[in-house]
Scaffold this active site. Structure first.
Site, PDB file in Angstrom:
ATOM      1  N   GLU A 243       0.871  -1.162   0.000  1.00 17.66           N
ATOM      2  CA  GLU A 243       0.000   0.000   0.000  1.00 17.66           C
ATOM      3  C   GLU A 243       0.918   1.224   0.000  1.00 17.66           C
ATOM      4  O   GLU A 243       1.835   1.300   0.814  1.00 17.66           O
ATOM      5  CB  GLU A 243      -0.886   0.043   1.256  1.00 17.66           C
TER       6      GLU A 243
ATOM      7  N   ARG B 117       6.116 -12.767   9.037  1.00 19.69           N
ATOM      8  CA  ARG B 117       6.831 -11.544   8.693  1.00 19.69           C
ATOM      9  C   ARG B 117       8.173 -11.488   9.408  1.00 19.69           C
ATOM     10  O   ARG B 117       8.403 -12.186  10.393  1.00 19.69           O
ATOM     11  CB  ARG B 117       5.992 -10.316   9.048  1.00 19.69           C
TER      12      ARG B 117
ATOM     13  N   LYS C 164       5.306   0.189  10.217  1.00 16.06           N
ATOM     14  CA  LYS C 164       5.182   1.356   9.355  1.00 16.06           C
ATOM     15  C   LYS C 164       4.582   2.522  10.119  1.00 16.06           C
ATOM     16  O   LYS C 164       4.985   3.657   9.957  1.00 16.06           O
ATOM     17  CB  LYS C 164       4.240   1.001   8.201  1.00 16.06           C
TER      18      LYS C 164
END
Length: 565
Positions: free
Chosen positions: A41, A265, A275
């Site tokens: 994104e 992850r 983020k």
RNA sequence: UGUCCUGUGGUGUAAUUGGUAACACGUCUGAUUCUGGUUCAGAAGAGUUAAGGUUCGAGACCUUACAGGACAACCA
């Protein structure tokens, strides 16, 4: 049989995703094709965690002769920006990957809308007028089933009408949503009539003001994968619970079915990998920007002197699995050390200068040969000026040496790298006991660094000619990781409070050999004990600026420990 | 008192699909070295979360526990 034996002996072991892919190829699924995608994104810069995903997706396509798309998952215009799109493109490229197609979820808004109509028509979607709070109540909890919305049984006509009016901008944000009609009693929260579209009167960085309704991730992602003919849709573990929904849409719409596969992850010890938190550090000016060298972003790490090769190798070494993991930051550092050791040009630089006068040296400056990179002959050599007065590292002289100290001390002989053997004859102190200068004698026969009589010296130190040296400024960067060390900061405070105020230390008056501008990565005797240096590409200062990278190996601590013994 | 996922040296990943744990990082020795780096040689460190079961044989299969994680945004 034969095949099996060769495979076993020649192939390295496969990770679980490769196993799935190979099985699919073997079974002729998707006509034996492999098509992956990296779908960020555009709401922030990529970090080292994304690098794992990038290497995985592109690596898979590479290995199985398939394709990999770059797709921007831009379904929420509130958070997204072209700045991020550009940085993502640049970072993926820098890592060394070329995508086959570049797409945007927003490219498919028309198709997604058409499919939404289709779902309404078959009774699988409805417009719901519940407020956010009401909806959350109706949804129940993980342990309590939800209840049907009172709007769940609207007629197809009414739904069609309402949805079109949503699209036409007749309603304000938040008034209505389009929901899937699945199962409000499902033990999986994501199946309890998830939202497909919400009203957002916000311009989109690509579609402008064309839309005021935007699809949600769950509704968009799988269908985008399907449109692009993705075969293996690889994502992180937190989407595991979304998979039934992912499959549900594909099935109801009866379109090409990609397979979603989840992996764990990346986490690195002491490293902030969120983020959202990184964005806060940037917004609240705790760091100079996304590319601050203390940031674990791709661009931050790049400014530290990390190479794409090192990062790709790292991604390779950490493997892929489904269990939560915390990779030791030492492995990342090992990767960059390994790569830089092969490539880095070596240059002598003195951080904390101490003046040394070579009393018996005839004051006729000369030039000596220095090897650029002992690990790489093709890197060649350079001439460096030598003269009667030089600077050495303050740490390389000790008035009262400890037993294991084998650099310069009164009466001892050391080698000046690429130059001569020198012996300390005396030194001068000021009234505070501070050492001002050291006087040495040199052995003219040892020119180049070796004595014809074959005698050995235990220490080799680096130096810089005083009259030729250039001034440099060195910035020492703590890793951002240290700002997030739970052991150092056990209780209370956020990661922001834990930021080390000394995380950038600027050292002025460092001396370096002339002509450094041609080298991008520097290291010297002294520097290598600490780590590697790289010239800051973004520096606008006249003075040369060097960033010291991560403390790659804290040799000093080791040495001191040994000396204690 | 829900659903799903995951438990292998300090860390991470493997184990030819059931044959008695390997590799990398890290750590520690020693040697070499014009970087106390590199390189090289070697060592220590897990008996696979636990308990049962199937089997001649289980880290792999079954059962039950236990532990950790994910899921209740009109975020992705």
């Amino acid at each position: 049989m034969e095949e099996k034996t060769t495979n076993a002996s020649s192939k390295p072991t496969l990770n679980f995703i490769e196993e799935i892919v190979e099985m699919d190829i073997k079974n002729g699924k998707n006509a034996g094709k492999v098509h992956t995608r990296f779908p960020p994104e555009p709401n922030g810069y990529l970090h080292i965690g994304h690098a794992k995903s990038i290497c995985l997706n592109f690596g898979l396509a590479d290995k199985y002769n398939g394709k990999c798309n770059l797709r921007f998952d831009d379904t929420n215009p509130i958070k997204e920006d072209v700045e991020y799109v550009d940085s993502i493109r640049e970072d993926v490229k820098w890592l060394g990957f070329n995508w086959d197609g570049e797409y945007y979820a927003s490219d498919y808004f028309d198709q997604l809308y058409a499919w939404a109509l289709q779902l309404i028509k078959i009774g699988k979607a409805y417009v719901c007028d519940l407020t956010q709070e009401e909806m959350s109540t109706y949804r129940g909890s993980p342990t309590k089933p939800g209840t049907d919305s009172p709007y769940r049984n609207r007629s197809v006509e009414e739904n069609l009408d309402l949805f079109e009016r949503m699209k036409n901008g007749e309603f304000a944000d938040g008034i209505r949503v389009l929901r899937a009609r699945v199962d409000m009693a499902s033990p999986n929260m994501h199946m309890r009539d998830p939202i497909l579209y919400r009203i957002l009167h916000t311009d989109h960085h690509r579609t402008g003001s064309k839309w005021c309704i935007y699809p949600m991730y769950d509704y968009a992602h799988g269908q985008c994968d399907s449109i692009e003919g993705i075969t293996h849709s690889i994502c992180t573990l937190e989407f595991e619970v979304h998979r039934p929904l992912y499959d549900w849409f594909i099935k109801e719409l009866n379109i090409h079915a990609p397979q979603q596969i989840e992996f764990a992850r990346l986490n690195i010890s002491f490293t902030l990998m969120s983020k959202r938190k990184l964005l806060e550090l940037v917004n609240e000016k705790y760091v100079s920007g996304w590319d601050d060298p203390r940031m674990p972003t791709i661009c931050g790490i790049r400014r530290r002197g990390y190479t794409p090769e090192a990062i790709r190798n790292f991604a390779d070494l950490i493997g892929v699995a489904k269990r939560d993991n915390v990779i030791d930051v030492a492995l990342l550092e090992h990767c960059i050390r390994e790569d830089l050791n092969k490539k880095a040009m070596r240059v002598m630089t003195v951080l904390n200068p101490l003046k040394v006068v070579i009393d018996n040296y005839p004051d006729i400056p000369e030039e000596l040969d220095a090897i650029n990179n002992p690990e790489d002959e093709s890197a060649g050599s350079r001439k460096i000026p030598f003269s009667k007065v030089i600077y050495i590292e303050r740490d390389d002289f000790m008035e009262v040496p400890s037993k294991k100290y084998f650099r310069l001390a009164p009466g001892t002989e050391v080698r000046l790298r690429y130059a001569y053997f020198v012996k300390c004859e005396s030194f001068v102190k000021d009234e505070n006991g501070e050492i001002l200068e050291v006087h040495c004698s040199y052995d003219a026969a040892s020119r180049g660094g070796n004595s014809p009589d074959g005698r050995k010296v235990k220490g080799t130190i680096h130096w810089v000619s005083a009259e030729h040296a250039i001034d440099v400024e060195v910035r020492l960067f703590e890793r951002l990781f240290n700002a997030y060390n739970p052991e150092e900061y056990p209780e209370g405070g956020s990661y922001k409070d834990n930021l080390n105020p000394d995380s950038i230390k600027v050292i002025n008056n460092c001396k370096a050999e002339p002509g450094l501008k041609d080298v991008s990565v520097l290291s010297s005797f002294q520097f290598e004990r600490l780590g590697y240096f790289c010239a800051d590409q973004d520096s606008t200062k006249d003075k040369m600026v060097f960033n010291r990278t991560v403390s790659l190996k804290d040799s000093w601590a080791k040495i001191e420990k040994k000396e204690e013994k």
